[in-house]
Design an enzyme around this catalytic site. Structure first.
Site, PDB file in Angstrom:
ATOM      1  N   TYR A   8      10.729   4.340   1.274  1.00  0.00           N
ATOM      2  CA  TYR A   8      11.554   3.295   1.882  1.00  0.00           C
ATOM      3  C   TYR A   8      13.020   3.374   1.454  1.00  0.00           C
ATOM      4  O   TYR A   8      13.884   2.764   2.100  1.00  0.00           O
ATOM      5  CB  TYR A   8      11.000   1.901   1.568  1.00  0.00           C
ATOM      6  CG  TYR A   8       9.946   1.472   2.559  1.00  0.00           C
ATOM      7  CD1 TYR A   8      10.297   0.851   3.752  1.00  0.00           C
ATOM      8  CD2 TYR A   8       8.597   1.710   2.331  1.00  0.00           C
ATOM      9  CE1 TYR A   8       9.336   0.470   4.680  1.00  0.00           C
ATOM     10  CE2 TYR A   8       7.625   1.326   3.253  1.00  0.00           C
ATOM     11  CZ  TYR A   8       8.008   0.707   4.422  1.00  0.00           C
ATOM     12  OH  TYR A   8       7.059   0.331   5.338  1.00  0.00           O
ATOM     13  N   ASP A  19       0.805  -1.218   0.000  1.00  0.00           N
ATOM     14  CA  ASP A  19       0.000   0.000   0.000  1.00  0.00           C
ATOM     15  C   ASP A  19       0.843   1.276   0.000  1.00  0.00           C
ATOM     16  O   ASP A  19       0.303   2.379   0.001  1.00  0.00           O
ATOM     17  CB  ASP A  19      -0.944   0.005   1.215  1.00  0.00           C
ATOM     18  CG  ASP A  19      -0.178   0.026   2.531  1.00  0.00           C
ATOM     19  OD1 ASP A  19       1.053   0.173   2.521  1.00  0.00           O
ATOM     20  OD2 ASP A  19      -0.831  -0.095   3.586  1.00  0.00           O
TER      21      ASP A  19
HETATM   22  P1  NAD Z   1      -0.867  -8.327  13.493  1.00  0.00           P
HETATM   23  O1  NAD Z   1       0.174  -9.081  14.252  1.00  0.00           O
HETATM   24  O2  NAD Z   1      -1.761  -7.392  14.203  1.00  0.00           O
HETATM   25  O3  NAD Z   1      -1.819  -9.364  12.716  1.00  0.00           O
HETATM   26  C1  NAD Z   1      -1.388 -10.483  12.065  1.00  0.00           C
HETATM   27  C2  NAD Z   1      -2.303 -11.664  12.361  1.00  0.00           C
HETATM   28  O4  NAD Z   1      -1.775 -12.793  11.659  1.00  0.00           O
HETATM   29  C3  NAD Z   1      -2.385 -12.063  13.840  1.00  0.00           C
HETATM   30  O5  NAD Z   1      -3.722 -12.134  14.255  1.00  0.00           O
HETATM   31  C4  NAD Z   1      -1.727 -13.433  13.888  1.00  0.00           C
HETATM   32  O6  NAD Z   1      -2.293 -14.305  14.842  1.00  0.00           O
HETATM   33  C5  NAD Z   1      -1.954 -13.938  12.478  1.00  0.00           C
HETATM   34  N1  NAD Z   1      -1.009 -14.971  12.053  1.00  0.00           N
HETATM   35  C6  NAD Z   1       0.320 -15.031  12.252  1.00  0.00           C
HETATM   36  N2  NAD Z   1       0.823 -16.126  11.683  1.00  0.00           N
HETATM   37  C7  NAD Z   1      -0.201 -16.793  11.100  1.00  0.00           C
HETATM   38  C8  NAD Z   1      -0.297 -17.993  10.364  1.00  0.00           C
HETATM   39  N3  NAD Z   1       0.780 -18.725  10.081  1.00  0.00           N
HETATM   40  N4  NAD Z   1      -1.513 -18.382   9.926  1.00  0.00           N
HETATM   41  C9  NAD Z   1      -2.609 -17.650  10.192  1.00  0.00           C
HETATM   42  N5  NAD Z   1      -2.574 -16.485  10.892  1.00  0.00           N
HETATM   43  C10 NAD Z   1      -1.383 -16.059  11.335  1.00  0.00           C
HETATM   44  O7  NAD Z   1      -0.094  -7.563  12.337  1.00  0.00           O
HETATM   45  P2  NAD Z   1      -0.460  -6.213  11.544  1.00  0.00           P
HETATM   46  O8  NAD Z   1       0.375  -5.105  12.081  1.00  0.00           O
HETATM   47  O9  NAD Z   1      -1.913  -6.020  11.497  1.00  0.00           O
HETATM   48  O10 NAD Z   1       0.094  -6.560  10.089  1.00  0.00           O
HETATM   49  C11 NAD Z   1      -0.353  -7.677   9.376  1.00  0.00           C
HETATM   50  C12 NAD Z   1       0.519  -7.919   8.182  1.00  0.00           C
HETATM   51  O11 NAD Z   1       0.225  -7.002   7.145  1.00  0.00           O
HETATM   52  C13 NAD Z   1       2.014  -7.781   8.440  1.00  0.00           C
HETATM   53  O12 NAD Z   1       2.703  -8.748   7.683  1.00  0.00           O
HETATM   54  C14 NAD Z   1       2.310  -6.415   7.885  1.00  0.00           C
HETATM   55  O13 NAD Z   1       3.657  -6.245   7.562  1.00  0.00           O
HETATM   56  C15 NAD Z   1       1.446  -6.453   6.676  1.00  0.00           C
HETATM   57  N6  NAD Z   1       1.187  -5.182   6.000  1.00  0.00           N
HETATM   58  C16 NAD Z   1       1.629  -5.091   4.730  1.00  0.00           C
HETATM   59  C17 NAD Z   1       1.415  -3.966   4.010  1.00  0.00           C
HETATM   60  C18 NAD Z   1       1.956  -3.902   2.621  1.00  0.00           C
HETATM   61  O14 NAD Z   1       2.152  -2.834   2.110  1.00  0.00           O
HETATM   62  N7  NAD Z   1       2.251  -5.038   1.991  1.00  0.00           N
HETATM   63  C19 NAD Z   1       0.744  -2.894   4.577  1.00  0.00           C
HETATM   64  C20 NAD Z   1       0.303  -3.005   5.884  1.00  0.00           C
HETATM   65  C21 NAD Z   1       0.525  -4.178   6.597  1.00  0.00           C
HETATM   66  C1  G6P Z   2       3.403   0.676   4.950  1.00  0.00           C
HETATM   67  C2  G6P Z   2       4.076  -0.390   4.133  1.00  0.00           C
HETATM   68  C3  G6P Z   2       3.856  -1.741   4.757  1.00  0.00           C
HETATM   69  C4  G6P Z   2       4.323  -1.744   6.192  1.00  0.00           C
HETATM   70  C5  G6P Z   2       3.646  -0.635   6.950  1.00  0.00           C
HETATM   71  C6  G6P Z   2       4.250  -0.505   8.315  1.00  0.00           C
HETATM   72  O1  G6P Z   2       2.026   0.541   4.899  1.00  0.00           O
HETATM   73  O2  G6P Z   2       3.632  -0.420   2.816  1.00  0.00           O
HETATM   74  O3  G6P Z   2       4.526  -2.696   4.004  1.00  0.00           O
HETATM   75  O4  G6P Z   2       4.013  -2.972   6.813  1.00  0.00           O
HETATM   76  O5  G6P Z   2       3.818   0.586   6.295  1.00  0.00           O
HETATM   77  O6  G6P Z   2       3.492   0.358   9.051  1.00  0.00           O
HETATM   78  P1  G6P Z   2       3.562   0.386  10.629  1.00  0.00           P
HETATM   79  O7  G6P Z   2       2.569   1.423  10.963  1.00  0.00           O
HETATM   80  O8  G6P Z   2       3.172  -1.007  11.073  1.00  0.00           O
HETATM   81  O9  G6P Z   2       4.962   0.717  10.977  1.00  0.00           O
HETATM   82 MN    MN Z   3       4.402  -2.325   1.851  1.00  0.00          MN
END
Ligand code: NAD
Ligand code: G6P
Ligand code: MN
Length: 445
Positions: free
Chosen positions: A268, A172
């Protein structure tokens, strides 16, 4: 138009982002109607807090949608059209270690960049592969839209280990940056921007931006970025930028831009181009993971508990932001053949002409029922090519290390990262990370 209704499972139902995605799905029932919404997580207790609140939200705002939360893969993955995945293997407590261990050695400590991102990658690979296998077993026609980080390493692993999987890895950050750019330029929304962009996940550059009429937006944007980075007066309402640490990152884009003013950068890149600055401004005892646990995680879970206790979400503070908008829009484009242009993480195969075919790159793609079709960004200059090739090698070495259970390959990956000064520092960080990740990583030989 009568759109066919969809069934969605959110994998990582207990994520801090789940409730926001549910809000967005509900607000989009005219564009992306649902018949079923399911949550899947391997932590029942964590997921149930979010699920109890979302059950109330669904009942109140879209009672026709069947809602279910489960930790049983067959129940979760059977009869779904889309898997929206955002798991965090190891949770925020392991993120804290990913960030704090490198900082001890004077190296960038970050969720997805440098040694922290590599450690997270080694944990995430099996978790995401397991989700793919569940999807292929129970709903082989479904698409997985995957936010789970570190997206670059996860994408390389899934390309190699499940080459035919219907997974699209996404981020995102470009959308969030474009939202700020829209504020800077006085546009109504980031959807008015048509862009050309190339690079890797969390590692890319924009070469062009126009409005829908084809007017060049870059001159005015560059003038602003040269002075203020991506900080905009209007960004005050942008929840991402309410936090000082994110505002600093958006401002630092000014210095990242200065290195190559022919493009505008992803934020980044500051971790690779100004690692000394990043380390000097970090608090080794209180990193971003601590901020997230003390703010986003606490707030989301408190709000979910409040909704469940009140049995109403009428006055909820949970919002559907651009993070949720992007994944729902992508699902809509695949389901309803909209041919929208979106930045996705895909196999290069000529999109960047002078880069290896098998690199996983982030480029604009046209999305429709056929899936995604990457657009050709042409040849890239020496500066970006050098940086990208170094970083691609780092990401590939991490996946080599995972597949071969190889200490040597992970040491090489850490040594090669632009964030790490030497092989000896890389070794010290790696040795401490092996201990910290003992219950997550395969044992390295
Ligand atoms: P979080 O820890 O609050 O939530 C993650 C959930 O995944 C938890 O409820 C956990 O129990 C569950 N989980 C962990 N391992 C698992 C497995 N093997 N099978 C099923 N469930 C599992 O984390 P968050 O801060 O909400 O972030 C979630 C994810 O989204 C992270 O990987 C974060 O980096 C990612 N994210 C990516 C982007 C992006 O740009 N790609 C943007 C925002 C968040
Ligand atoms: C952005 C990136 C994600 C990353 C997040 C971290 O959304 O695209 O890949 O996981 O920032 O944000 P946070 O608020 O968890 O530091
Ligand atoms: Mn990202």
């Amino acid at each position: 138009m009568n759109l066919e209704k969809q069934s969605v499972v959110i994998a990582g139902g207990g994520s801090t982002y789940t409730a926001g995605i549910v809000m967005m799905l509900i607000e989009n029932q005219d564009k992306f109607p649902l018949r079923k919404l399911k949550f899947y997580d391997n932590d029942e207790e964590r997921q149930s807090v979010v699920a109890k609140a979302c059950e109330v939200i669904v009942k109140e705002r879209a009672p026709e949608i069947e809602f279910l939360a489960t930790t049983d893969p067959s129940e979760a993955f059977t009869d779904v059209d889309f898997v929206m995945a955002h798991i965090r293997v190891g949770g925020l407590s392991m993120r804290e270690k990913d960030e704090k261990i490198p900082l001890k050695y004077g190296v960038v400590g970050q969720e997805t960049c440098g040694p922290g991102g590599m450690a997270y990658g080694m944990r995430s690979i099996p978790g995401v592969i397991e989700l793919i296998d569940y999807m292929e077993k129970y709903s082989p026609e479904a698409w997985m839209l995957n936010y789970s980080n570190p997206a670059a390493i996860v994408a390389e692993a899934t390309r190699r280990m499940r080459p035919n999987a219907r997974i699209i890895n996404i981020c995102d950050m470009p959308v969030a940056i474009k939202k700020s750019i829209a504020d800077i330029l006085g546009l109504k929304s980031e959807s008015e921007i048509v862009d050309r962009y190339y690079g890797l996940n969390h590692f890319g550059w924009w070469t062009e931006m126009t409005d829908k009429q084809g007017n060049d937006l870059m001159p005015k944007l560059k003038e602003h970025v040269a002075k203020y980075g991506y900080a905009a007066a209007a960004s005050e309402g942008n929840p991402l930028l309410d936090e000082e640490s994110w505002m600093d990152t958006f401002k630092k884009a000014k210095d990242v831009y200065a290195v190559d003013p022919t493009t505008v950068p992803n934020t980044y890149l500051k971790y690779y181009l100004y690692p000394d600055y990043v380390v000097a401004h970090a608090d080794p005892n209180y990193t971003r993971a601590n901020e997230v646990m003390d703010n986003r995680e606490k707030n989301v879970f408190a709000e979910c508990e409040r909704i469940a206790a009140a049995q109403t979400a009428e006055d909820t503070t949970i919002e559907a932001g651009e993070h949720a908008e992007f994944i729902v829009q992508l699902a809509g484009a695949l389901a309803y053949n909209t041919y929208e242009r979106m930045l996705l993480i895909v196999k290069n195969e000529g999109a960047i002409a002078n880069l290896d075919d098998d690199a996983m790159v982030e480029v604009p793609c046209i999305v429709s029922k056929r899936g995604y079709e990457p657009l050709c960004m042409g040849k890239i200059p020496h500066f970006q090519k050098g940086m990208i090739e170094q970083q691609v090698a780092v990401e590939k070495l991490v996946v080599d290390a995972y597949e071969e259970k190889s200490y040597q390959k992970l040491w090489q990956a850490m040594t090669l990262s632009k964030t790490v000064p030497s092989a000896s520092v890389a070794k010290e960080i790696l040795d401490e990370m092996i201990e910290a990740n003992a219950s997550w990583w395969p044992a390295l030989k």
